[in-house]
Design a protein around this motif. Structure first.
Motif, PDB file in Angstrom:
ATOM      1  N   ASN A  55       0.853  -1.185   0.000  1.00  0.00           N
ATOM      2  CA  ASN A  55       0.000   0.000   0.000  1.00  0.00           C
ATOM      3  C   ASN A  55       0.893   1.241   0.000  1.00  0.00           C
ATOM      4  OD1 ASN A  55      -1.819   2.048   0.405  1.00  0.00           O
ATOM      5  ND2 ASN A  55      -2.872   1.064   2.103  1.00  0.00           N
ATOM      6  N   THR A  56       0.999   1.909  -1.120  1.00  0.00           N
ATOM      7  CA  THR A  56       1.894   3.059  -1.245  1.00  0.00           C
ATOM      8  C   THR A  56       1.341   4.312  -0.580  1.00  0.00           C
ATOM      9  OG1 THR A  56       0.923   3.601  -3.401  1.00  0.00           O
ATOM     10  CG2 THR A  56       2.903   2.210  -3.389  1.00  0.00           C
ATOM     11  N   GLU A  57       0.097   4.267  -0.139  1.00  0.00           N
ATOM     12  CA  GLU A  57      -0.493   5.443   0.503  1.00  0.00           C
ATOM     13  C   GLU A  57      -0.195   5.504   1.997  1.00  0.00           C
ATOM     14  OE1 GLU A  57      -4.633   5.593  -0.425  1.00  0.00           O
ATOM     15  OE2 GLU A  57      -4.277   5.388  -2.570  1.00  0.00           O
ATOM     16  N   THR A  58       0.274   4.409   2.568  1.00  0.00           N
ATOM     17  CA  THR A  58       0.590   4.391   3.993  1.00  0.00           C
ATOM     18  C   THR A  58       2.078   4.105   4.187  1.00  0.00           C
ATOM     19  OG1 THR A  58       0.109   2.033   4.195  1.00  0.00           O
ATOM     20  CG2 THR A  58      -1.706   3.557   4.619  1.00  0.00           C
TER      21      THR A  58
END
Length: 93
Positions: A55-58
């Motif tokens: 998950n690149t958003e976290t």
């Protein structure tokens, strides 16, 4: 590192009673795996974990623990967490 010795970190059960328990886990993961310890600094290890994070958003737990520690102890982080075994080992082949 300077003399070519590899560390091993054994966590005492009381590490769970601190706010830095994730940090202790991550530093042990890095030190206790020679293939990582010999080729990258602790900062690079944490950044590499982020790159493998799905998950690149976290932020992954390794990088988050590193950044939390850096906020509390910026001088220690600056002095030690960019050292690389392969660069300062005076006995490398």
């Amino acid at each position: 590192m300077k003399y070519g010795c590899l560390p091993y970190i054994m966590r005492h059960e009381k590490y769970k009673n601190t706010e830095l328990q994730t940090f202790y886990t991550q530093i042990a993961r890095w030190c206790n795996q020679p293939q990582f310890f010999k080729k990258m600094s602790f900062r690079q290890f944490c950044e590499a974990n982020q790159n493998y994070h799905k998950n690149t958003e976290t932020t992954c737990s390794a990088l988050r623990a590193f950044l939390d520690f850096e906020k509390i102890y910026p001088e220690t982080t600056k002095k030690y967490f960019d050292l690389r075994f392969d660069q300062i080992n005076k006995y490398k082949k």
